[in-house]
Design a protein around this motif. Structure first.
Motif, short mmCIF file in Angstrom:
data_model
loop_
_atom_site.label_atom_id
_atom_site.label_comp_id
_atom_site.label_asym_id
_atom_site.label_seq_id
_atom_site.Cartn_x
_atom_site.Cartn_y
_atom_site.Cartn_z
N ARG A 177 -146.14 11.09 91.83
CA ARG A 177 -147.43 10.92 92.51
C ARG A 177 -147.46 9.61 93.32
O ARG A 177 -147.89 9.58 94.47
CB ARG A 177 -148.55 10.92 91.48
N GLN B 9 -151.66 15.92 96.58
CA GLN B 9 -151.58 17.26 96.01
C GLN B 9 -151.16 18.29 97.05
O GLN B 9 -150.40 19.22 96.76
CB GLN B 9 -152.93 17.63 95.39
N ALA C 39 -147.80 20.46 96.64
CA ALA C 39 -147.92 21.91 96.60
C ALA C 39 -147.00 22.57 97.63
O ALA C 39 -146.40 23.63 97.36
CB ALA C 39 -149.37 22.33 96.85
N ALA D 26 -146.17 20.24 92.39
CA ALA D 26 -147.46 19.72 91.94
C ALA D 26 -147.52 19.53 90.43
O ALA D 26 -148.18 18.60 89.93
CB ALA D 26 -148.59 20.64 92.41
N ASP D 27 -146.83 20.38 89.69
CA ASP D 27 -146.88 20.28 88.22
C ASP D 27 -146.11 19.09 87.68
O ASP D 27 -146.22 18.77 86.48
CB ASP D 27 -146.34 21.57 87.58
N LEU D 28 -145.32 18.44 88.52
CA LEU D 28 -144.48 17.32 88.06
C LEU D 28 -144.96 15.98 88.64
O LEU D 28 -144.19 15.02 88.67
CB LEU D 28 -143.02 17.57 88.43
N ALA D 29 -146.22 15.93 89.06
CA ALA D 29 -146.71 14.73 89.75
C ALA D 29 -146.61 13.47 88.92
O ALA D 29 -146.44 12.38 89.46
CB ALA D 29 -148.17 14.96 90.19
N ASP D 30 -146.72 13.60 87.60
CA ASP D 30 -146.71 12.41 86.76
C ASP D 30 -145.35 12.08 86.16
O ASP D 30 -145.24 11.13 85.37
CB ASP D 30 -147.76 12.57 85.65
N ARG D 31 -144.33 12.82 86.53
CA ARG D 31 -142.97 12.55 86.03
C ARG D 31 -142.33 11.40 86.80
O ARG D 31 -142.52 11.27 88.01
CB ARG D 31 -142.09 13.80 86.19
N GLN E 33 -134.83 18.66 92.68
CA GLN E 33 -136.25 18.31 92.59
C GLN E 33 -136.54 17.00 93.32
O GLN E 33 -137.55 16.86 93.99
CB GLN E 33 -136.67 18.21 91.14
#
Length: 267
Positions: free
Chosen positions: A110, A132, A136, A141-146, A155
């Protein structure tokens, strides 16, 4: 002051007579002309040392035609690429480098994607929406905090693309986007690039990838444009390929590529 607006028929990238010599005297480009229209996907092909990187670095002013080492002009959507317009040009032309780790340096996905828009003044909900949106577009989007360094190479490359898309560029320049990707990641990235509503200039040695994604190819060799034609035409010109050290993978015949994703090379 109103900035120039490109007409629908005008090139979004307009390179005219671009010549450039490095300070050591090496002449990398000799009078290059290149026009790319909005929505095109164009492959930039050529052997190592052809001048491809030098050309790309002129597109957002990292190198300058008016720097004392070059001649000619570069325009982006009608704006000359020169000091007075560099901030705007760099928002319009986003470059995704070959190594994603050159673009990912923050503690989370993010934060990396937010970096450019934040520096451009976005804050709060507007900034989060931009992040976002970009994630997307690349399916991340599901890995924004990794943390980026916990992601696979494929990736990380997609996140690197997102960092550029977050600036909503008119032109996306990709340097060897398929390099070091496994087959699944290569396919996923191709699907993403096909889905984007953005002009694409793709520098690549991966000729099947060029055929898959780019209806048009420009061949640069020894600092000169030596071909500018439909990609299939370029890849089936045996004399051109041989003369400029372009080689297809063993067993790959572009003339036999059938319908489906690989054959979907329309704009």
């Amino acid at each position: 002051m109103t900035e120039p607006v490109s007409e629908p028929s005008a090139p979004v990238l307009d390179v005219r007579g671009l010549a450039y010599a490095y300070p050591d005297g090496h002449q990398a480009l000799f009078g290059v002309d290149l026009q790319v229209r909005r929505g095109e996907r164009v492959a930039l092909l050529g052997p190592n040392g052809a001048g491809k990187t030098t050309l790309v670095l002129h597109l957002n002013g990292i190198l300058g035609a008016g720097s004392g080492h070059g001649a000619g002009s570069v325009r982006v959507s009608g704006l000359p690429v020169e000091k007075a317009h560099l901030a705007q040009v760099r928002r319009q032309v986003g470059i995704v480098f070959q190594d994603p780790d050159d673009q990912l340096f923050m503690g989370s996905v993010r934060a990396d994607v937010a970096f450019g828009p934040r520096n451009a003044g976005l804050r709060g909900a507007e900034l989060e929406d931009r992040v976002q949106e970009a994630l997307a577009l690349v399916g991340m989007a599901d890995l924004a905090d990794r943390p980026p360094h916990h992601l696979s190479f494929g990736q990380r490359r997609r996140v690197a693309v997102a960092t550029v898309l977050a600036m909503r560029p008119e032109v996306l320049v990709l340097d060897e986007p398929s390099s070091n990707l496994d087959p699944a990641s290569r396919r996923e990235l191709a699907d993403i690039l096909r889905s984007l509503e953005v002009t694409v200039l793709m520098v690549t040695h991966d000729l099947p990838y060029a055929l898959e994604l780019c209806p048009r190819s420009v061949v640069l060799s020894d600092g000169h444009v030596v071909a500018d034609a439909p990609t299939l035409e370029v890849l089936t010109d045996a004399d051109l390929m041989r003369a400029h050290r372009l080689e297809l993978p063993w067993g790959f015949d572009p003339r036999t590529v059938g319908p489906g994703p690989v054959g979907s090379v329309g704009p």
